[in-house]
Motif scaffolding. Structure first.
Motif, PDB file in Angstrom:
ATOM      1  N   LEU A   1       1.085  -0.944  -0.077  1.00 23.16           N
ATOM      2  CA  LEU A   1      -0.467   0.042   0.308  1.00 23.16           C
ATOM      3  C   LEU A   1       0.848   1.247  -0.217  1.00 23.16           C
ATOM      4  CD1 LEU A   1      -2.743  -1.093   3.001  1.00 23.16           C
ATOM      5  CD2 LEU A   1      -2.825  -1.197   0.239  1.00 23.16           C
ATOM      6  N   ASN A   2       2.192   1.582   0.705  1.00 25.39           N
ATOM      7  CA  ASN A   2       2.751   2.849   0.478  1.00 25.39           C
ATOM      8  C   ASN A   2       3.920   1.686   1.500  1.00 25.39           C
ATOM      9  OD1 ASN A   2       2.913   1.832   3.335  1.00 25.39           O
ATOM     10  ND2 ASN A   2       1.174   2.980   3.468  1.00 25.39           N
ATOM     11  N   ARG A   3       5.655   2.302   1.131  1.00 22.35           N
ATOM     12  CA  ARG A   3       6.356   2.048   2.076  1.00 22.35           C
ATOM     13  C   ARG A   3       6.164   1.644   3.277  1.00 22.35           C
ATOM     14  NH1 ARG A   3      10.562   6.981  -0.246  1.00 22.35           N
ATOM     15  NH2 ARG A   3      10.102   6.988  -1.770  1.00 22.35           N
ATOM     16  N   GLN A   4       5.757   1.362   4.197  1.00 24.11           N
ATOM     17  CA  GLN A   4       5.065   1.065   5.715  1.00 24.11           C
ATOM     18  C   GLN A   4       4.497  -0.190   5.546  1.00 24.11           C
ATOM     19  OE1 GLN A   4       4.004   4.939   7.392  1.00 24.11           O
ATOM     20  NE2 GLN A   4       5.600   3.877   8.464  1.00 24.11           N
ATOM     21  N   ILE A   5       3.717  -0.851   4.238  1.00 22.66           N
ATOM     22  CA  ILE A   5       2.796  -1.867   4.445  1.00 22.66           C
ATOM     23  C   ILE A   5       2.428  -1.901   3.748  1.00 22.66           C
ATOM     24  CG2 ILE A   5       0.355  -2.215   5.538  1.00 22.66           C
ATOM     25  CD1 ILE A   5       0.217  -0.272   7.004  1.00 22.66           C
ATOM     26  N   LEU A   6       2.858  -3.975   3.181  1.00 22.72           N
ATOM     27  CA  LEU A   6       2.278  -4.378   2.634  1.00 22.72           C
ATOM     28  C   LEU A   6       1.245  -5.270   2.818  1.00 22.72           C
ATOM     29  CD1 LEU A   6       2.901  -5.771  -0.118  1.00 22.72           C
ATOM     30  CD2 LEU A   6       4.986  -7.876   1.609  1.00 22.72           C
ATOM     31  N   ALA A   7       0.262  -5.201   2.611  1.00 23.27           N
ATOM     32  CA  ALA A   7      -1.154  -5.520   2.612  1.00 23.27           C
ATOM     33  C   ALA A   7      -1.489  -7.084   2.685  1.00 23.27           C
ATOM     34  CB  ALA A   7      -2.589  -4.591   2.872  1.00 23.27           C
ATOM     35  N   GLY A   8      -2.190  -7.920   3.551  1.00 22.15           N
ATOM     36  CA  GLY A   8      -2.741  -8.950   2.377  1.00 22.15           C
ATOM     37  C   GLY A   8      -4.020  -8.934   2.129  1.00 22.15           C
ATOM     38  N   LEU A   9      -5.118  -9.711   0.894  1.00 20.70           N
ATOM     39  CA  LEU A   9      -5.946  -9.554   0.591  1.00 20.70           C
ATOM     40  C   LEU A   9      -7.398  -9.975   1.897  1.00 20.70           C
ATOM     41  CD1 LEU A   9      -8.415  -9.043  -2.079  1.00 20.70           C
ATOM     42  CD2 LEU A   9      -8.047 -11.531  -2.461  1.00 20.70           C
ATOM     43  N   GLY A  10      -6.731 -10.458   2.664  1.00 16.91           N
ATOM     44  CA  GLY A  10      -7.980 -10.487   4.088  1.00 16.91           C
ATOM     45  C   GLY A  10      -8.272  -9.591   4.539  1.00 16.91           C
TER      46      GLY A  10
ATOM     47  N   LYS B   1      -6.637   9.683  -3.901  1.00 13.14           N
ATOM     48  CA  LYS B   1      -5.586   8.739  -3.162  1.00 13.14           C
ATOM     49  C   LYS B   1      -6.972   8.398  -3.044  1.00 13.14           C
ATOM     50  CE  LYS B   1      -2.452  12.042  -1.127  1.00 13.14           C
ATOM     51  NZ  LYS B   1      -1.975  13.413  -0.073  1.00 13.14           N
ATOM     52  N   LEU B   2      -6.712   6.885  -1.765  1.00 18.68           N
ATOM     53  CA  LEU B   2      -7.574   6.243  -1.212  1.00 18.68           C
ATOM     54  C   LEU B   2      -7.582   5.855   0.133  1.00 18.68           C
ATOM     55  CD1 LEU B   2      -7.356   3.293  -4.599  1.00 18.68           C
ATOM     56  CD2 LEU B   2      -9.285   5.506  -3.890  1.00 18.68           C
ATOM     57  N   ILE B   3      -8.068   5.931   0.745  1.00 22.47           N
ATOM     58  CA  ILE B   3      -8.410   5.342   2.261  1.00 22.47           C
ATOM     59  C   ILE B   3      -8.149   4.011   2.420  1.00 22.47           C
ATOM     60  CG2 ILE B   3      -8.787   5.741   4.137  1.00 22.47           C
ATOM     61  CD1 ILE B   3      -9.456   8.995   3.732  1.00 22.47           C
ATOM     62  N   VAL B   4      -7.590   2.996   3.315  1.00 23.81           N
ATOM     63  CA  VAL B   4      -7.521   1.825   3.082  1.00 23.81           C
ATOM     64  C   VAL B   4      -8.155   1.016   4.606  1.00 23.81           C
ATOM     65  CG1 VAL B   4      -7.540  -0.275   2.296  1.00 23.81           C
ATOM     66  CG2 VAL B   4      -6.599   1.439   0.837  1.00 23.81           C
TER      67      VAL B   4
ATOM     68  N   ARG C   1      -1.957   8.851  -5.011  1.00 23.33           N
ATOM     69  CA  ARG C   1      -2.451   8.813  -6.061  1.00 23.33           C
ATOM     70  C   ARG C   1      -1.717   8.193  -6.528  1.00 23.33           C
ATOM     71  NH1 ARG C   1      -1.670  14.786  -8.521  1.00 23.33           N
ATOM     72  NH2 ARG C   1       0.378  14.781  -8.739  1.00 23.33           N
ATOM     73  N   TYR C   2      -0.460   7.658  -7.561  1.00 20.79           N
ATOM     74  CA  TYR C   2       0.161   7.175  -8.278  1.00 20.79           C
ATOM     75  C   TYR C   2       0.327   5.637  -8.074  1.00 20.79           C
ATOM     76  CZ  TYR C   2       2.198  11.724  -8.351  1.00 20.79           C
ATOM     77  OH  TYR C   2       2.573  13.464  -8.301  1.00 20.79           O
ATOM     78  N   ARG C   3      -0.110   5.430  -7.360  1.00 24.51           N
ATOM     79  CA  ARG C   3      -0.113   3.990  -6.484  1.00 24.51           C
ATOM     80  C   ARG C   3      -1.616   3.228  -6.558  1.00 24.51           C
ATOM     81  NH1 ARG C   3       3.698   0.903  -2.057  1.00 24.51           N
ATOM     82  NH2 ARG C   3       4.485   2.180  -4.207  1.00 24.51           N
ATOM     83  N   SER C   4      -3.030   3.806  -6.773  1.00 27.02           N
ATOM     84  CA  SER C   4      -4.400   3.722  -6.080  1.00 27.02           C
ATOM     85  C   SER C   4      -4.987   3.133  -7.601  1.00 27.02           C
ATOM     86  CB  SER C   4      -4.311   5.096  -5.544  1.00 27.02           C
ATOM     87  OG  SER C   4      -4.602   6.125  -7.348  1.00 27.02           O
ATOM     88  N   ALA C   5      -4.233   3.544  -8.750  1.00 24.00           N
ATOM     89  CA  ALA C   5      -5.190   2.859 -10.073  1.00 24.00           C
ATOM     90  C   ALA C   5      -4.711   1.162 -10.052  1.00 24.00           C
ATOM     91  CB  ALA C   5      -4.903   3.105 -10.919  1.00 24.00           C
TER      92      ALA C   5
ATOM     93  N   LEU D   1      -6.776  -5.196  -6.778  1.00 28.82           N
ATOM     94  CA  LEU D   1      -8.019  -5.531  -5.781  1.00 28.82           C
ATOM     95  C   LEU D   1      -8.705  -6.309  -6.894  1.00 28.82           C
ATOM     96  CD1 LEU D   1      -9.112  -5.729  -2.924  1.00 28.82           C
ATOM     97  CD2 LEU D   1     -10.539  -3.693  -3.384  1.00 28.82           C
ATOM     98  N   GLN D   2      -9.240  -5.867  -7.566  1.00 31.07           N
ATOM     99  CA  GLN D   2     -10.371  -6.173  -8.431  1.00 31.07           C
ATOM    100  C   GLN D   2     -10.243  -7.537  -9.127  1.00 31.07           C
ATOM    101  OE1 GLN D   2     -11.489  -3.834 -11.736  1.00 31.07           O
ATOM    102  NE2 GLN D   2     -13.129  -5.310 -12.648  1.00 31.07           N
TER     103      GLN D   2
END
Length: 289
Positions: A230-239, A251-254, A273-277, A283-284
């Motif tokens: 998601l950014n330089r701090q968080i690598l998120a799992g789908l769940g 931008k997006l708020i996850v 915004r550079y990573r949101s698309a 995600l899709q």
């Protein structure tokens, strides 16, 4: 296992081997005359007789080969198959010769074969039958060796595919305090980098310090179908992704669950915004799988 010989190979072998054998046997065994002899005449009756007998014996043997392939595959018990094939095919060849040889001799030469000619023909037929059966048995043995080799390779590949590896999407290796955790992706909510260390946040809320100093190594290894940086701090799992909201400036708020702090309902993460698309595409695609 593939059959020892195909129908095309069988036809080719017949077209080459039977005429040659008939030509040799009619000259060497029966007439003992050759083209350089003064009184030479082509032994057509003997040639046709041997040709007919060999074709008949060959056909009987091939049909028995096919039948045994379905009832007693060679690779299951080669020793038993060889013994059965030698006995059954040998007897079938002998009976075929006893029936076809005198009839062919009578049809092509106009008389029944003498006892000496009959015995000579029996020896020739037995010799040829032994050579043919031996050739096919050798071919079966070679095919069986290759079949066992291919089977071993296929089994090894299957075991390798079924065996969970450290880089498999079905199993994640995480280094923690000079040891390793082996986790399913669904057990991991996200990785959180802070203060020169990386925390593992599990889906049950457990937090553990890992041996990594940054997300780079984990991102290179895990980012893909189930994990997204998601950014330089968080690598998120789908769940862990529970909600996605649009923010200002594309931008997006996850919202991730569980949160880092218990007093918060979710962990709010801003995606640029550079990573949101790219995140929306991930995600899709991930949700569709």
């Amino acid at each position: 296992m593939e059959k020892a010989f195909s129908q095309r190979q069988d036809r080719a072998a017949r077209a080459i081997a039977i005429p040659i054998a008939a030509l040799v046997a009619s000259h060497v065994v029966f007439t003992k005359q050759f083209p350089w002899h003064v009184s030479y005449q082509f032994p057509l009756p003997y040639f046709l007789t041997v040709l007919t007998v060999m074709f008949s014996c060959w056909e009987v043997n091939v049909r028995l080969f096919r039948w045994m392939d379905s009832k007693m595959p060679f690779h299951v018990n080669p020793v038993r198959r060889i013994g059965r094939q030698m006995v059954v095919n040998g007897m079938a060849t002998l009976f075929t010769f006893l029936l076809v040889f005198p009839l062919s001799q009578f049809v092509y030469a106009g008389y029944w074969p003498a006892a000496s000619v009959f015995m000579t023909g029996a020896v020739v037929c037995a010799t040829i039958a032994t050579i043919v059966n031996g050739s096919f048995i050798g071919l079966y043995l070679v095919r069986t060796i290759y079949w066992q080799k291919d089977k071993s390779v296929a089994e090894l590949d299957r075991q390798r595919k079924e065996e969970p590896t450290m880089n498999s999407p079905h199993l994640i290796r995480v280094e923690v305090n000079h040891s390793q955790l082996i986790l399913q992706p669904t057990e991991i909510a996200y990785f959180y980098s802070t203060g020169g260390m990386v925390l593992l946040v599990k889906t049950d809320g457990t937090k553990m310090a890992t041996s990594y100093q940054s997300l780079t190594q984990l991102t290179e290894r895990l980012a893909g179908q189930y994990f997204f940086p998601l950014n330089r701090q968080i690598l998120a799992g789908l769940g862990a992704v529970k909600e996605v909201k649009d923010d200002v400036n594309r931008k997006l708020i996850v919202s991730l669950f569980p949160p880092m702090h218990q007093h918060q309902p979710t962990e709010q993460v801003v995606v640029s915004r550079y990573r949101s698309a790219e995140f929306r595409k991930w995600l899709q695609a991930a949700a569709g799988n």
